[in-house]
Design an enzyme around this catalytic site. Sequence first.
Site, PDB file in Angstrom:
ATOM      1  N   LYS A 258       0.782  -0.708  -0.181  1.00  0.00           N
ATOM      2  CA  LYS A 258      -0.323  -0.041  -0.055  1.00  0.00           C
ATOM      3  C   LYS A 258       1.020   0.975   0.166  1.00  0.00           C
ATOM      4  CE  LYS A 258      -2.968   2.669   3.257  1.00  0.00           C
ATOM      5  NZ  LYS A 258      -4.084   2.722   4.129  1.00  0.00           N
ATOM      6  N   ASP A 263      -2.406   9.981   3.987  1.00  0.00           N
ATOM      7  CA  ASP A 263      -3.934  10.159   3.549  1.00  0.00           C
ATOM      8  C   ASP A 263      -5.427  10.836   4.773  1.00  0.00           C
ATOM      9  OD1 ASP A 263      -6.771   8.566   3.971  1.00  0.00           O
ATOM     10  OD2 ASP A 263      -5.599   6.852   5.295  1.00  0.00           O
ATOM     11  N   LYS A 270      -9.898  12.615   8.036  1.00  0.00           N
ATOM     12  CA  LYS A 270      -9.744  12.321   9.348  1.00  0.00           C
ATOM     13  C   LYS A 270     -10.034  13.087  10.455  1.00  0.00           C
ATOM     14  CE  LYS A 270      -6.386   8.915   8.166  1.00  0.00           C
ATOM     15  NZ  LYS A 270      -7.343   7.677   9.030  1.00  0.00           N
ATOM     16  N   ASP A 281       1.062   5.966   6.123  1.00  0.00           N
ATOM     17  CA  ASP A 281       0.431   5.119   4.964  1.00  0.00           C
ATOM     18  C   ASP A 281       1.643   4.842   3.696  1.00  0.00           C
ATOM     19  OD1 ASP A 281      -1.557   3.849   5.255  1.00  0.00           O
ATOM     20  OD2 ASP A 281      -3.009   5.640   4.753  1.00  0.00           O
ATOM     21  N   ASP A 340     -12.481   7.164   2.947  1.00  0.00           N
ATOM     22  CA  ASP A 340     -11.263   6.968   3.841  1.00  0.00           C
ATOM     23  C   ASP A 340     -11.241   4.958   4.360  1.00  0.00           C
ATOM     24  OD1 ASP A 340      -8.369   7.762   6.134  1.00  0.00           O
ATOM     25  OD2 ASP A 340     -10.621   7.530   7.614  1.00  0.00           O
ATOM     26  N   GLU A 342      -9.849   3.982   1.861  1.00  0.00           N
ATOM     27  CA  GLU A 342      -8.819   4.210   1.040  1.00  0.00           C
ATOM     28  C   GLU A 342      -7.726   2.764   0.237  1.00  0.00           C
ATOM     29  OE1 GLU A 342      -7.591   5.698   3.249  1.00  0.00           O
ATOM     30  OE2 GLU A 342      -5.874   4.727   2.719  1.00  0.00           O
ATOM     31  N   ARG A 344      -7.768  -0.330   0.599  1.00  0.00           N
ATOM     32  CA  ARG A 344      -8.384  -1.911   0.119  1.00  0.00           C
ATOM     33  C   ARG A 344      -8.937  -0.976  -1.553  1.00  0.00           C
ATOM     34  NH1 ARG A 344     -13.025  -1.432   4.801  1.00  0.00           N
ATOM     35  NH2 ARG A 344     -11.016  -0.674   5.872  1.00  0.00           N
TER      36      ARG A 344
HETATM   37  N1  BES Z   1      -4.421   4.643   7.347  1.00  0.00           N
HETATM   38  C1  BES Z   1      -5.835   3.737   7.407  1.00  0.00           C
HETATM   39  C2  BES Z   1      -5.879   2.817   8.952  1.00  0.00           C
HETATM   40  C3  BES Z   1      -4.988   3.341  10.352  1.00  0.00           C
HETATM   41  C4  BES Z   1      -5.685   4.368  10.765  1.00  0.00           C
HETATM   42  C5  BES Z   1      -3.665   3.134  10.720  1.00  0.00           C
HETATM   43  C6  BES Z   1      -4.781   4.978  11.855  1.00  0.00           C
HETATM   44  C7  BES Z   1      -2.949   3.423  11.950  1.00  0.00           C
HETATM   45  C8  BES Z   1      -3.892   3.978  12.204  1.00  0.00           C
HETATM   46  C9  BES Z   1      -6.312   2.914   6.983  1.00  0.00           C
HETATM   47  O1  BES Z   1      -6.656   3.745   5.447  1.00  0.00           O
HETATM   48  C10 BES Z   1      -8.152   4.294   7.561  1.00  0.00           C
HETATM   49  O2  BES Z   1      -8.676   5.028   7.604  1.00  0.00           O
HETATM   50  N2  BES Z   1      -8.866   2.892   7.665  1.00  0.00           N
HETATM   51  C11 BES Z   1     -10.178   3.582   8.714  1.00  0.00           C
HETATM   52  C12 BES Z   1     -10.962   2.298   7.608  1.00  0.00           C
HETATM   53  C13 BES Z   1     -12.572   2.487   7.887  1.00  0.00           C
HETATM   54  C14 BES Z   1     -12.911   4.121   7.412  1.00  0.00           C
HETATM   55  C15 BES Z   1     -13.202   1.341   8.035  1.00  0.00           C
HETATM   56  C16 BES Z   1     -10.311   2.885   9.378  1.00  0.00           C
HETATM   57  O3  BES Z   1      -9.253   2.346  10.582  1.00  0.00           O
HETATM   58  O4  BES Z   1     -10.469   3.762  10.995  1.00  0.00           O
HETATM   59 ZN    ZN Z   2      -5.078   5.209   4.268  1.00  0.00          ZN
HETATM   60 MN    MN Z   3      -7.754   5.820   5.229  1.00  0.00          MN
END
Ligand code: BES
Ligand code: ZN
Ligand code: MN
Length: 486
Positions: A258, A263, A270, A281, A340, A342, A344
């Site tokens: 990835k 992000d 966020k 990220d 968010d 993104e 996947r």
């Molecule tokens: N890059 C983030 C995941 C992340 C968040 C890693 C905080 C480490 C710390 C990912 O893109 C993301 O934002 N995931 C969301 C998914 C949700 C919207 C289903 C998450 O984990 O909040």
């Molecule tokens: Zn992310």
């Molecule tokens: Mn995200």
Amino acid sequence: MDFNLQLTTASSLSKVATDALLVVLQASGAAHGLDRAVESALEAALEAGDLELKPGQSVLLHRPARIAATRLVFVVSADASPKAVAKAVASGLSLIKGGGSRQATVAWAGDPALTQDHVQLAVMACREVTYSYRLTKPSAPAPSGLSRVTFRVAAGQEAACKVGLKRGVAMGEGVSYARELANRPANHCTPTHLALEARQLAKTWGLKAQVLERKDAEKLGMGAFLAVAQGSEQPPKFLVLEYQGGGAKAAPVVLVGKGITFDTGGISLKPAAEMDEMKFDMGGAASVLGTFRAIAQLKPKINLVGLIPACENMPSGRAVKPGDVVKSMSGQTIEILNTDAEGRLILCDALTYAQRFKPAAVIDIATLTGACVIALGHHRSGMYSTDEALAGELTRSGEQTADLCWRMPLDDEYDEGLKSNFADVANVGGRPGGSITAAMFLKRFASKYPWAHLDIAGTAWKSGAAKGGTGRPVPLLTQFLLNRAG
Ligand code: BES
Ligand code: ZN
Ligand code: MN
């Protein structure tokens, strides 16, 4: 910082002329292989109450009597495992790395003797403690003046330990490279910069690198990847790296990283707190590049492909919106309920692209979900796999390199939440089991080959005072590939 690492079989420690002699003791059991001068220094330190035989304890003695080394450091390891010994070596080196020592010799006083895995992990620990980020902070303390570390190993173990040394050096450099990339601020480490790094890596190490541009991705029908990229001013890049160490017809392992260089969450923005950490990220991408570097150096007989979809996730007038439906390269349509989620979206098109290599296995590596951090904390990466053998290999490689992962479930029941009234699949389930539903989403695109997914959201970087990339899971991945190559 270039390190010279080597082995010695010197029998008399007190005669080793070095800036620092580091003796690693075992918490329980007698000390082995020390000569009289070192032994009496140890006894004196214990008697004086300056050292206890408890894990993590250490003492530094300057110009000890009848010992050639300028400094003598005792450090106590919890047990004789490679992981514990490497940890003790790291804390011992931390004591001297900022001082005047240029060279050090490390000796293990426990039982049994050091093996290949001990040396490999200890060498990686040397790199770990001497890394320093300076690109945008030139005033940071210079990397340690320590330029040579010698390990004392038993005469019979020399050949095996040499292999451990070579592997530890290559993995250590792969880890440092991944850390350096991850630490770079997002205004420096753009998708374009990652493409440049891949090209440079290929040029230096004799790899093949190809960079697909936005129009190439459009032709391929990568609608999910492009939907994430469309909100940003930075052009997306899709990197393809190839290493050929095996036969021309041998099926490759494909690593997918990835590469979200920042992000923001997109329109599903966020919160501000800690958003800076979303520069990490692209930790999955960094680990793929780091693994390629280690593999190119070690040259195992295996074929390897690296795929890195790289872009920014930004809000803008052009950004994808909640409820938008896009068509992935696989043909499946996706309702983007949360912009968010993104990671996947960019990975699913890369997983489809991977099919053309007729892979022996595909492993994607992604800082995918905050939910994985809640589930496993910062110690183990989340591991998912549709293949029992592959899952076992990854678990073992993680244990061997102390770069641990933990297998998580992929039951069909977890797929429920991904249903959509407007597309074949939604990009988010509910909050419960968030790391699992993300993996379930990816699984839909990875049915054509043995597949594994590493959620490294909790392990790719550290927060707080020691904020920075960890370079994980470069050791796990490199070890997995070395084991596969046999
Ligand atoms: N890059 C983030 C995941 C992340 C968040 C890693 C905080 C480490 C710390 C990912 O893109 C993301 O934002 N995931 C969301 C998914 C949700 C919207 C289903 C998450 O984990 O909040
Ligand atoms: Zn992310
Ligand atoms: Mn995200």
